[in-house]
Motif scaffolding. Structure first.
Motif, short mmCIF file in Angstrom:
data_model
loop_
_atom_site.label_atom_id
_atom_site.label_comp_id
_atom_site.label_asym_id
_atom_site.label_seq_id
_atom_site.Cartn_x
_atom_site.Cartn_y
_atom_site.Cartn_z
N PRO A 208 0.86 -1.19 0.00
CA PRO A 208 0.00 0.00 0.00
C PRO A 208 0.89 1.24 0.00
O PRO A 208 1.85 1.29 0.78
N GLY A 209 0.61 2.18 -0.87
CA GLY A 209 1.46 3.37 -0.96
C GLY A 209 2.18 3.43 -2.30
O GLY A 209 2.59 4.51 -2.72
N MET A 210 2.30 2.28 -2.98
CA MET A 210 2.91 2.30 -4.32
C MET A 210 1.94 3.00 -5.27
O MET A 210 0.77 2.67 -5.32
N ARG A 211 2.43 3.97 -6.02
CA ARG A 211 1.57 4.71 -6.94
C ARG A 211 1.56 4.09 -8.32
O ARG A 211 0.65 4.36 -9.13
N VAL A 212 2.60 3.34 -8.66
CA VAL A 212 2.71 2.67 -9.96
C VAL A 212 3.34 1.29 -9.73
O VAL A 212 3.81 0.99 -8.63
N ASP A 213 3.37 0.47 -10.80
CA ASP A 213 4.06 -0.82 -10.71
C ASP A 213 5.57 -0.59 -10.67
O ASP A 213 6.06 0.48 -11.06
N GLY A 214 6.30 -1.63 -10.30
CA GLY A 214 7.74 -1.66 -10.54
C GLY A 214 7.97 -2.53 -11.77
O GLY A 214 7.24 -3.51 -11.98
N ILE A 215 8.93 -2.17 -12.60
CA ILE A 215 9.29 -3.04 -13.74
C ILE A 215 10.80 -3.23 -13.72
O ILE A 215 11.57 -2.25 -13.68
N VAL A 216 11.21 -4.49 -13.70
CA VAL A 216 12.63 -4.83 -13.65
C VAL A 216 13.03 -5.48 -14.97
O VAL A 216 12.38 -6.45 -15.39
N TYR A 217 14.05 -4.95 -15.61
CA TYR A 217 14.58 -5.56 -16.84
C TYR A 217 15.70 -6.52 -16.44
O TYR A 217 16.74 -6.09 -15.92
N ALA A 218 15.45 -7.80 -16.65
CA ALA A 218 16.44 -8.81 -16.25
C ALA A 218 16.02 -10.16 -16.82
O ALA A 218 14.85 -10.34 -17.19
N ASP A 219 16.95 -11.10 -16.90
CA ASP A 219 16.53 -12.47 -17.16
C ASP A 219 16.42 -13.16 -15.80
O ASP A 219 16.66 -12.55 -14.75
N ARG A 220 16.04 -14.43 -15.83
CA ARG A 220 15.78 -15.12 -14.55
C ARG A 220 16.99 -15.11 -13.63
O ARG A 220 16.87 -14.87 -12.43
N ALA A 221 18.17 -15.37 -14.21
CA ALA A 221 19.37 -15.49 -13.37
C ALA A 221 19.68 -14.16 -12.69
O ALA A 221 19.98 -14.14 -11.48
N LEU A 222 19.59 -13.06 -13.42
CA LEU A 222 19.90 -11.75 -12.83
C LEU A 222 18.83 -11.36 -11.82
O LEU A 222 19.13 -10.74 -10.79
N LEU A 223 17.59 -11.74 -12.11
CA LEU A 223 16.50 -11.42 -11.19
C LEU A 223 16.70 -12.14 -9.85
O LEU A 223 16.46 -11.58 -8.79
N GLU A 224 17.14 -13.38 -9.93
CA GLU A 224 17.35 -14.13 -8.69
C GLU A 224 18.47 -13.51 -7.86
O GLU A 224 18.37 -13.45 -6.64
N LEU A 225 19.51 -13.01 -8.53
CA LEU A 225 20.58 -12.32 -7.79
C LEU A 225 20.02 -11.09 -7.08
O LEU A 225 20.33 -10.84 -5.92
N ALA A 226 19.19 -10.34 -7.79
CA ALA A 226 18.60 -9.13 -7.19
C ALA A 226 17.69 -9.49 -6.03
O ALA A 226 17.59 -8.75 -5.05
N GLY A 227 17.05 -10.64 -6.13
CA GLY A 227 16.11 -11.07 -5.10
C GLY A 227 16.79 -11.52 -3.82
O GLY A 227 16.16 -11.62 -2.77
N GLU A 228 18.11 -11.79 -3.90
CA GLU A 228 18.83 -12.22 -2.70
C GLU A 228 19.13 -11.05 -1.77
O GLU A 228 19.60 -11.25 -0.67
N GLU A 229 18.93 -9.84 -2.21
CA GLU A 229 19.21 -8.67 -1.37
C GLU A 229 17.98 -7.77 -1.38
O GLU A 229 16.90 -8.21 -1.73
N GLN A 230 18.14 -6.51 -0.95
CA GLN A 230 16.95 -5.65 -0.82
C GLN A 230 16.64 -4.82 -2.06
O GLN A 230 15.81 -3.92 -2.02
N ALA A 231 17.29 -5.16 -3.19
CA ALA A 231 17.17 -4.31 -4.37
C ALA A 231 15.72 -4.26 -4.89
O ALA A 231 15.22 -3.18 -5.25
N LEU A 232 15.03 -5.39 -4.94
CA LEU A 232 13.67 -5.39 -5.49
C LEU A 232 12.72 -4.61 -4.57
O LEU A 232 11.82 -3.92 -5.04
N GLU A 233 12.95 -4.73 -3.28
CA GLU A 233 12.16 -3.96 -2.31
C GLU A 233 12.35 -2.46 -2.58
O GLU A 233 11.41 -1.67 -2.48
N GLN A 234 13.56 -2.09 -2.93
CA GLN A 234 13.84 -0.68 -3.21
C GLN A 234 13.13 -0.20 -4.47
O GLN A 234 12.71 0.95 -4.53
N VAL A 235 12.97 -1.09 -5.46
CA VAL A 235 12.20 -0.72 -6.67
C VAL A 235 10.76 -0.40 -6.25
O VAL A 235 10.17 0.60 -6.69
#
Lengths: 486, 137
Positions: free
Chosen positions: A25-52
């Motif tokens: 709640p509070g997000m005004r728009v979607d987040g969109i991440v440009y990545a393939d599965r492998a890069l997305l999983e790396l981002a998911g191991e830390e707080q980067a996606l939360e920051q998006v």
């Protein structure tokens, strides 16, 4: 995929993923991440996606909170984050969306030298570069600027150096925004910021900043490479630095001013580092004026680094730098906020585009590209790591609609600094690089360990994504031969 | 009192613990200079300075205190090794000791660009006080 990560992610196509607005709640728009599965999983191991997702809270944000495939955990914004706001809809500017190192960026310089020409001189060259060009924590240099001379640099950017014979008209033309953001206001810089700028213009600094001698390893698009005067086997120089202490102080000063603003205006933010103010507010205007001044200082910093590099090359190769063909290919900013026209819902709007570890990549025909590149698109320089490669790309038409004309800025870190140092225990990174054919000179052994090639994702992998997603096109791959660092 | 560096991908995070809030600020200063200098033991407490920081918010006060210390290093070339903090009615006063950077004796380790607000936290625990902050490298 969604189960493997703590954040819901919906695939859009092979190269992009949506964090739905309903996630928080509070997000005004979607987040969109440009990545393939492998890069997305790396981002998911830390707080980067939360920051998006957190950036999607910012008032006036348009389309989506975006992340490039070199995404990793930053402070406030993720590194690789892009956010465009509409000032006419209460859109804000957030200093955290630019970062402390305002207009950190990269500059690529080509030469007429081939690998065969350079190889016998490489050791002397790297030693001479390391001796002549200030690197390391807090190091000042021989160019000092204060009072009105500093104010002029902050207001007018690289053209001031051209008038002093330290830049050519071509250098100015081949720099993003011609090396000068208009409406810079030196008066909005504190005494501390000005003091920190005194002798730091023309210095590399520390951390991930560097100067590399590279060779063009592979040309992917010969026609575009020819326009950029790039060919296989050719020697180039890549310079990575920003606005040094002056820029850090500008960001810090203005974040302090903005502390109470979100609360006063009823703006709910999930991270204090996202502090912001409407573009049309006194605080917003003052930050923008100061940020532009710091950005101009950074363009000048990279210009003076180039001027010193040219002197060293002339001395080592025994010819004036002009006779060595040392011409700038391009200079791009990757930590900046700029006002640009973009189409939103069929209307052209003037937006405040924040790029935090992301690079502008305008397509062929865009009026802001130098005439010489207008037929091929804006050159984009993507540094990788000091053991593997860097890339030269150019802008793609589709990026305007997808990412406000933006692509990645590097490989992106994969190891934390502490993990990188731990993994380097008992190893000599400089010797490992030497075995790979790279001469490295650094002030700090720990710094070299933190920046070792394994600390970064594979830049080839990241570039595959931006090429595949049509955020930019591959032109040439470069590999490092020698590097100097802080 | 203790401090440790925790994992952050691009930058460095610091976790600090102390029996009281004044000691927490002092220990945080020590942690900052351990990031800046390779061997803080080589820094002599030759000169002393008073640093006063105003503010009511415990977390912002930590940020501003560390910001002042970082400024003393970046602008005055001062390496600090000893920190004595007294809490005031609104803010704090610190006596800090150290010496001017001498590149023949001191090895710098990191350039700290700034003290960020990301994850900035000061809290009272059952056993005392703790803080977390992330510095931009």
């Amino acid at each position: 995929m969604a189960e493997a990560l703590s954040i819901p992610l919906e695939p859009i196509d092979a190269w992009s993923w949506r964090i739905p607005r309903s996630y928080k709640p509070g997000m005004r728009v979607d987040g969109i991440v440009y990545a393939d599965r492998a890069l997305l999983e790396l981002a998911g191991e830390e707080q980067a996606l939360e920051q998006v997702a957190n950036v999607a809270f910012l008032p006036g944000i348009q389309k989506a909170s975006l992340a490039m495939p070199d995404i990793h955990w930053g402070y406030g914004f993720c590194i690789g984050g892009v956010c465009a706001t509409d000032p006419e809809q209460g859109g804000v500017v957030s200093p955290g969306g630019v970062g402390y190192d305002i207009n950190c960026g990269v500059r690529l310089v080509r030469t007429d030298l081939t690998l065969a020409d350079a190889r016998p001189h490489l050791t002397r060259l790297v030693n001479a570069l390391f001796a002549a060009i200030p690197t390391g924590v807090g190091m000042g240099g021989r160019f000092v600027h204060q009072g009105e001379a500093l104010a002029r640099l902050l207001r007018e950017g690289v053209d001031v150096l051209r008038r002093r014979g330290l830049a050519t008209a071509d250098d100015v033309e081949c720099t993003e925004s011609h090396g000068c953001l208009p409406d810079a206001e030196p008066a909005y810089l504190s005494e501390r910021a000005l003091e920190r700028g005194y002798d730091q213009c023309g210095t590399i600094g520390s951390g991930n900043h560097f100067l590399e001698v590279q060779v063009v390893d592979r040309v992917e698009d010969p026609a575009k490479a020819e326009v950029m005067r790039i060919a296989e086997g050719q020697i180039c120089v890549l310079i990575h630095s920003g606005s040094r202490g002056l820029g850090y102080q500008v960001c810090d000063d203005h974040l302090k001013v903005l502390r109470g603003v979100p609360e006063r205006l009823g703006i709910q933010l999930p991270d204090r580092q996202l502090a912001c103010a409407p573009v049309h507010s006194d605080e917003g205007r003052r930050y923008l004026g100061a940020m532009r001044a710091a950005a101009n200082f950074a363009f000048c910093n990279r210009q003076l680094l180039l001027a010193q590099t040219r002197e060293v090359f002339a001395e080592v190769f025994g010819k004036p730098w002009g006779a060595l063909g040392m011409e700038q290919v391009y200079d791009v900013a990757h930590n900046i906020a700029k006002f640009e026209h973009h189409d939103v819902d069929g209307r052209s709007k003037l937006l405040c585009v924040h790029r935090k570890g992301a690079t502008r990549a305008f397509p062929p025909g865009h009026p802001e590209i130098p005439a010489r590149y207008r037929g091929i698109g804006q050159p984009v320089i993507v540094p990788g790591d000091m053991g593997r490669a860097s890339w030269l790309l150019c802008g793609h038409e589709d990026a305007m609609a997808r990412t406000f004309g933006t692509t990645c800025h590097g490989a992106g870190r994969v190891l934390s600094r502490t993990a990188a140092v731990k993994s380097a225990r008992g190893r000599r990174i400089d010797q490992e690089l030497f075995a790979r054919g790279v001469l490295a000179r650094a002030r700090s052994r720990e710094g070299l360990a933190e920046e070792q090639p394994d600390a970064y994702k594979d830049v080839d992998h990241v570039v595959e994504v931006v090429h595949g997603a049509h955020l930019s096109r591959k032109v040439a791959r470069l590999r490092p031969l020698a590097v100097i660092k802080g | 009192m203790s401090h440790e560096v925790f994992e952050h991908t691009a930058d460095l995070g610091v976790r600090v613990r102390a029996p009281d809030r004044a000691a927490l600020y002092a220990e945080s200063g020590q942690a900052l200079f351990e990031i800046l200098v390779d061997d803080l033991g080589a820094v002599r407490p030759a000169t002393a300075l008073e640093v006063a920081v105003a503010g009511d918010d415990a977390a912002y006060l930590l940020h501003d205190w560390l910001g002042e210390l970082l400024y003393l290093f970046t602008a005055r070339n001062l390496l600090l090794c000893a920190f004595d903090v007294r809490l005031a009615h609104s803010g704090l006063t610190g006596t800090v000791r150290g010496e001017v950077l001498d590149r023949t004796r001191h090895r710098l380790a990191h350039e700290v660009k700034a003290i960020t607000y990301h994850g900035l936290e000061v809290r009272q625990d059952p056993g005392g006080w703790s803080a977390e902050f992330v510095v931009d490298i």
